[in-house]
Scaffold this active site. Structure first.
Site, PDB file in Angstrom:
ATOM      1  N   GLY A 157       1.716   4.992  -1.494  1.00  0.00           N
ATOM      2  CA  GLY A 157       1.776   4.176  -2.509  1.00  0.00           C
ATOM      3  C   GLY A 157       0.425   4.035  -3.286  1.00  0.00           C
ATOM      4  NE  ARG A 158       0.281  -1.436  -5.360  1.00  0.00           N
ATOM      5  CZ  ARG A 158       1.145  -2.038  -5.468  1.00  0.00           C
ATOM      6  NH1 ARG A 158       1.957  -1.989  -6.672  1.00  0.00           N
ATOM      7  NH2 ARG A 158       2.057  -2.737  -4.727  1.00  0.00           N
ATOM      8  CB  ILE A 159      -3.570   1.697  -0.116  1.00  0.00           C
ATOM      9  CG1 ILE A 159      -3.579   0.280  -0.710  1.00  0.00           C
ATOM     10  CG2 ILE A 159      -4.674   2.224   0.761  1.00  0.00           C
ATOM     11  CD1 ILE A 159      -3.221  -0.804   0.411  1.00  0.00           C
ATOM     12  CB  THR A 237      -5.960   1.231   7.084  1.00  0.00           C
ATOM     13  OG1 THR A 237      -5.484   2.119   6.267  1.00  0.00           O
ATOM     14  CG2 THR A 237      -7.300   1.452   7.759  1.00  0.00           C
ATOM     15  CB  SER A 238      -0.209   0.521   7.598  1.00  0.00           C
ATOM     16  OG  SER A 238       0.346   1.242   8.817  1.00  0.00           O
ATOM     17  NE  ARG A 239       1.017  -5.953   7.586  1.00  0.00           N
ATOM     18  CZ  ARG A 239       0.034  -6.070   6.967  1.00  0.00           C
ATOM     19  NH1 ARG A 239      -0.872  -5.371   6.777  1.00  0.00           N
ATOM     20  NH2 ARG A 239       0.151  -7.079   5.796  1.00  0.00           N
ATOM     21  CD  GLU A 268      -3.595  -7.204  13.208  1.00  0.00           C
ATOM     22  OE1 GLU A 268      -4.110  -8.069  12.418  1.00  0.00           O
ATOM     23  OE2 GLU A 268      -3.353  -5.954  12.972  1.00  0.00           O
ATOM     24  CG  HIS A 287      -5.660  -6.683   9.476  1.00  0.00           C
ATOM     25  ND1 HIS A 287      -4.288  -7.018   9.914  1.00  0.00           N
ATOM     26  CD2 HIS A 287      -5.397  -6.328   8.483  1.00  0.00           C
ATOM     27  CE1 HIS A 287      -3.478  -7.014   8.897  1.00  0.00           C
ATOM     28  NE2 HIS A 287      -4.387  -6.510   8.020  1.00  0.00           N
TER      29      HIS A 287
END
Ligand code: GLV
Length: 327
Positions: A157-159, A237-239, A268, A287
């Site tokens: 996606g964008r990231i 770095t997502s979930r 978290e 996070h």
């Protein structure tokens, strides 16, 4: 005149508060780092017209059903897996988020974590500060190269695309797996679309950037880690919910992968006794993917703009569920 009630579930930058204040009576959970207890949120939501939330809150069906006047939920995040979108949509509640503004900042952090994990930056830092640096040594804290290596990005996606651009600058070969192939990114960056299994088998760096939620739950498990190379590094770095952490721990412990860099966790904050934290080949962060001063401020303002639009019965500038306008 009675102003509509807005619940703001965390202390947010002043600019964002100032945007909301003229339109609402605000209930603010005035803490910087402590989440609003779920029972307080439930209580305060009962007469709320809008909720300004973040990734640490759970806006579930119970909250939504307890809030008959609720018109808008605005999260200061791009991800919205903490919000029951189906329940909100069924009630005609618009959900806003903050896409775009955090793309480059999150790609920076993803690459920082990749480099830190590959070159053992946190270990080196601790080593020096603990007074363990006795002498230069040929193989001291040796890591993995980045230039010339193959990066496999899951979720372009964008990231993911912004990470691919950084990888191209570092002379990496780029593979990706995504719902849809992205020919324009392939043309620009020389990225190559492959199936997940091929990506896992071929990559030196597996970078997980898929969104959270039901469709990607435990996307990375024992089978997937088992396909990775023994020198491979896993970056998330997502979930945290996208990963089976027990399988990741086993893969790191038994050397079937080399290291991991994690900014996100299943629960978290990650509990201090979590087995992953006991491993030397894991680099962890709390996070902070989008956490630059400028970007977090922009996200806060954007979330306030979404919320105010909802209060005024306008279409949210960045809406997750545009179906609510289809009547
Ligand atoms: C952070 O994780 C976000 O979704 O913005």
């Amino acid at each position: 005149m009675n102003q509509p009630k807005v619940v703001v579930t965390r202390r947010i930058p002043l600019q964002a508060m100032e945007l909301i204040r003229p339109h609402a009576t605000i209930f603010l959970w005035d803490k910087e780092e402590e989440p609003i207890p779920q029972n307080v949120l439930l209580q305060e939501a009962r007469d709320a017209v809008a909720i300004y939330t973040n990734v640490a809150d759970k806006i579930d069906r119970e909250i939504i059903e307890a809030a008959p006047q609720l018109k808008v939920v605005s999260t200061m995040a791009v991800g919205y897996d903490n919000i029951d979108i189906a329940a909100a949509t069924a009630r005609g509640i618009a959900v806003g988020h903050t896409p775009g503004v955090l793309t480059e900042t999150t790609a920076d952090l993803t690459f920082a974590l990749l480099m830190a994990t590959a070159r053992r930056v946190a270990e080196g830092h601790d080593f020096v500060k603990a007074g363990k640096w006795a002498s230069w040594a040929p193989m001291l804290l040796t890591g993995q190269d980045i230039y010339g290596a193959t990066i496999g990005i899951i979720g372009l996606g964008r990231i993911g695309e912004a990470v691919a651009r950084r990888a191209a600058g570092f002379g990496m070969n780029i593979l990706y797996y995504n719902r849809n192939p992205r020919p324009e990114v392939e043309a620009e960056l020389g990225a190559r679309y492959v199936e997940l299994e091929a990506l896992l088998r071929q990559s030196d760096y597996v970078v997980l950037l898929a969104p959270g939620g039901g469709g990607t739950y435990r996307l990375m498990g024992a089978r997937e880690f088992g396909l990775m190379k023994p020198n491979a590094i896993f970056i998330n770095t997502s979930r945290g919910t996208n990963v089976d952490e027990t399988a990741l721990y086993d893969a790191l412990k038994n050397g079937s992968i080399w290291a991991a860099g994690l900014d996100v966790f299943d629960v978290e904050p990650v509990p201090l006794h979590h087995p992953l934290l006991s491993l030397p080949n894991v680099t962890v962060l709390p996070h902070i993917g989008s956490a630059s001063i400028a970007t977090r401020t922009r996200m806060a303002v954007m979330a306030a703009q979404n919320l105010v639009a909802g209060l005024m019965d306008e279409v949210l500038p960045h809406v997750v569920n545009p179906q609510v306008y289809e009547k």
